[in-house]
Design an enzyme around this catalytic site. Sequence first.
Site, PDB file in Angstrom:
ATOM      1  N   GLY A  13       0.772  -1.247   0.000  1.00 50.18           N
ATOM      2  CA  GLY A  13       0.000   0.000   0.000  1.00 50.18           C
ATOM      3  C   GLY A  13       0.799   1.291   0.000  1.00 50.18           C
ATOM      4  N   GLU A  17       3.892   4.431   6.119  1.00 52.41           N
ATOM      5  CA  GLU A  17       2.716   3.562   5.967  1.00 52.41           C
ATOM      6  C   GLU A  17       1.603   4.293   5.220  1.00 52.41           C
ATOM      7  OE1 GLU A  17       1.477   0.922   5.524  1.00 52.41           O
ATOM      8  OE2 GLU A  17       0.696  -0.080   7.306  1.00 52.41           O
ATOM      9  N   ASP A  18       0.726   3.527   4.590  1.00 54.36           N
ATOM     10  CA  ASP A  18      -0.389   4.159   3.861  1.00 54.36           C
ATOM     11  C   ASP A  18      -1.520   4.566   4.793  1.00 54.36           C
ATOM     12  OD1 ASP A  18      -1.052   1.511   4.405  1.00 54.36           O
ATOM     13  OD2 ASP A  18      -1.780   1.045   2.399  1.00 54.36           O
ATOM     14  N   ASP A  41      -5.472   1.647  10.542  1.00 50.41           N
ATOM     15  CA  ASP A  41      -6.890   1.337  10.689  1.00 50.41           C
ATOM     16  C   ASP A  41      -7.085   0.769  12.099  1.00 50.41           C
ATOM     17  OD1 ASP A  41      -9.520   0.818   9.944  1.00 50.41           O
ATOM     18  OD2 ASP A  41      -9.047  -1.054   8.944  1.00 50.41           O
ATOM     19  N   LYS A  61      -7.260   6.361  10.502  1.00 56.75           N
ATOM     20  CA  LYS A  61      -8.693   6.145  10.765  1.00 56.75           C
ATOM     21  C   LYS A  61      -8.852   5.810  12.235  1.00 56.75           C
ATOM     22  CE  LYS A  61      -9.941   2.983   7.527  1.00 56.75           C
ATOM     23  NZ  LYS A  61     -10.715   2.163   6.567  1.00 56.75           N
ATOM     24  N   PHE A 116     -14.042   3.017   3.829  1.00 57.12           N
ATOM     25  CA  PHE A 116     -13.034   2.204   3.168  1.00 57.12           C
ATOM     26  C   PHE A 116     -12.568   3.004   1.961  1.00 57.12           C
ATOM     27  CE2 PHE A 116     -10.968  -1.073   0.756  1.00 57.12           C
ATOM     28  CZ  PHE A 116     -10.284  -1.735   1.767  1.00 57.12           C
ATOM     29  N   VAL A 117     -11.265   3.300   1.921  1.00 56.55           N
ATOM     30  CA  VAL A 117     -10.751   4.185   0.879  1.00 56.55           C
ATOM     31  C   VAL A 117      -9.823   3.455  -0.086  1.00 56.55           C
ATOM     32  CG1 VAL A 117     -11.019   6.350   2.158  1.00 56.55           C
ATOM     33  CG2 VAL A 117      -8.930   5.006   2.457  1.00 56.55           C
ATOM     34  N   ASP A 167      -5.651  -0.260  -2.016  1.00 49.16           N
ATOM     35  CA  ASP A 167      -6.420  -1.114  -2.920  1.00 49.16           C
ATOM     36  C   ASP A 167      -7.703  -1.627  -2.310  1.00 49.16           C
ATOM     37  OD1 ASP A 167      -5.091  -2.912  -1.021  1.00 49.16           O
ATOM     38  OD2 ASP A 167      -5.868  -4.504  -2.307  1.00 49.16           O
ATOM     39  N   ARG A 224      -5.006   0.903  -6.932  1.00 46.21           N
ATOM     40  CA  ARG A 224      -3.774   1.501  -6.394  1.00 46.21           C
ATOM     41  C   ARG A 224      -3.277   2.628  -7.299  1.00 46.21           C
ATOM     42  NH1 ARG A 224      -2.020  -1.914  -2.259  1.00 46.21           N
ATOM     43  NH2 ARG A 224      -2.332  -4.146  -2.581  1.00 46.21           N
TER      44      ARG A 224
HETATM   45  P1  IMP Z   1      -4.503  -2.223  10.392  1.00 47.77           P
HETATM   46  O1  IMP Z   1      -3.592  -3.324  10.760  1.00 47.77           O
HETATM   47  O2  IMP Z   1      -5.954  -2.569  10.653  1.00 47.77           O
HETATM   48  O3  IMP Z   1      -4.145  -0.875  10.973  1.00 47.77           O
HETATM   49  O4  IMP Z   1      -4.530  -2.139   8.844  1.00 47.77           O
HETATM   50  C1  IMP Z   1      -3.587  -1.568   8.133  1.00 47.77           C
HETATM   51  C2  IMP Z   1      -3.575  -2.059   6.712  1.00 47.77           C
HETATM   52  O5  IMP Z   1      -4.870  -2.435   6.222  1.00 47.77           O
HETATM   53  C3  IMP Z   1      -3.144  -0.902   5.863  1.00 47.77           C
HETATM   54  O6  IMP Z   1      -1.757  -0.891   5.733  1.00 47.77           O
HETATM   55  C4  IMP Z   1      -3.880  -1.139   4.574  1.00 47.77           C
HETATM   56  O7  IMP Z   1      -3.082  -1.942   3.727  1.00 47.77           O
HETATM   57  C5  IMP Z   1      -5.122  -1.882   4.954  1.00 47.77           C
HETATM   58  N1  IMP Z   1      -6.283  -0.948   5.065  1.00 47.77           N
HETATM   59  C6  IMP Z   1      -6.870  -0.473   6.174  1.00 47.77           C
HETATM   60  N2  IMP Z   1      -7.885   0.367   5.894  1.00 47.77           N
HETATM   61  C7  IMP Z   1      -7.939   0.424   4.549  1.00 47.77           C
HETATM   62  C8  IMP Z   1      -8.778   1.160   3.622  1.00 47.77           C
HETATM   63  O8  IMP Z   1      -9.692   1.941   3.973  1.00 47.77           O
HETATM   64  N3  IMP Z   1      -8.505   0.952   2.305  1.00 47.77           N
HETATM   65  C9  IMP Z   1      -7.520   0.125   1.848  1.00 47.77           C
HETATM   66  N4  IMP Z   1      -6.717  -0.559   2.682  1.00 47.77           N
HETATM   67  C10 IMP Z   1      -6.926  -0.423   4.017  1.00 47.77           C
HETATM   68 MG    MG Z   2      -0.529  -1.153   4.114  1.00 47.54          MG
END
Ligand code: IMP
Ligand code: MG
Length: 186
Positions: free
Chosen positions: A52, A107-108, A111, A139, A160-161, A167, A173
């Site tokens: 990402g 990082e992208d 979440d 988020k 969800f973006v 992606d 992407r």
């Molecule tokens: P986390 O472990 O839940 O914080 O998730 C992080 C990873 O989930 C990010 O690095 C993204 O690759 C993916 N992710 C989380 N939210 C989104 C979203 O809204 N769109 C796309 N990918 C997401």
């Molecule tokens: Mg990621």
Amino acid sequence: MLDINSIEEFEKKIKRVIITEEEIKEAIKKAGKQISDSYDGRPILLVSILNGAFVFMADLCRAITVPCEIGFMCAKSYYNGTVSSGVVKITMDLEQDISNYHVVIVEDIIDTGRTLNDVVKMLKSRNPLSLKVVTLLDKPDRRLVDFTADIALFTIPDYFVIGYGLDCGEYFRNLPYIAEFNEEDN
Ligand code: IMP
Ligand code: MG
């Protein structure tokens, strides 16, 4: 897996743009300056979390003026549709021995916080000179583990973006902006 077989089906999934290309550019310029100022000429290692963050990494590194190396790690958080399963796997590790580096993780999106929580724990155990985290998007409403980035360029609600590296089912992407994903079938 998304069933997309035409431009029309692809475009239907893009609900609306929430952050424009211009806004991303401006925010990256500011973040690049903030990072460059805080390291004051000391070399750093930018670590991008694939897949990402590859687009963000490419633009952010060009907004940074201190000497910098780049490295990549692949962390996969598994998804059921648009919902994170909580399983995080490191599928490709860094090549560098980070004990001689000031590390900045790029990082992208944060979440639930699980991915970065795991990655940061792992990298800290390798004793870098210092470790910071910069994320394009945050988020905070969906956090399940207590995790805060040092720099977050944009804080967004629980959408969800897609786009700018992010992606859904490996598509989108390549969009140059951040958009809300259309979860409806039609
Ligand atoms: P986390 O472990 O839940 O914080 O998730 C992080 C990873 O989930 C990010 O690095 C993204 O690759 C993916 N992710 C989380 N939210 C989104 C979203 O809204 N769109 C796309 N990918 C997401
Ligand atoms: Mg990621």
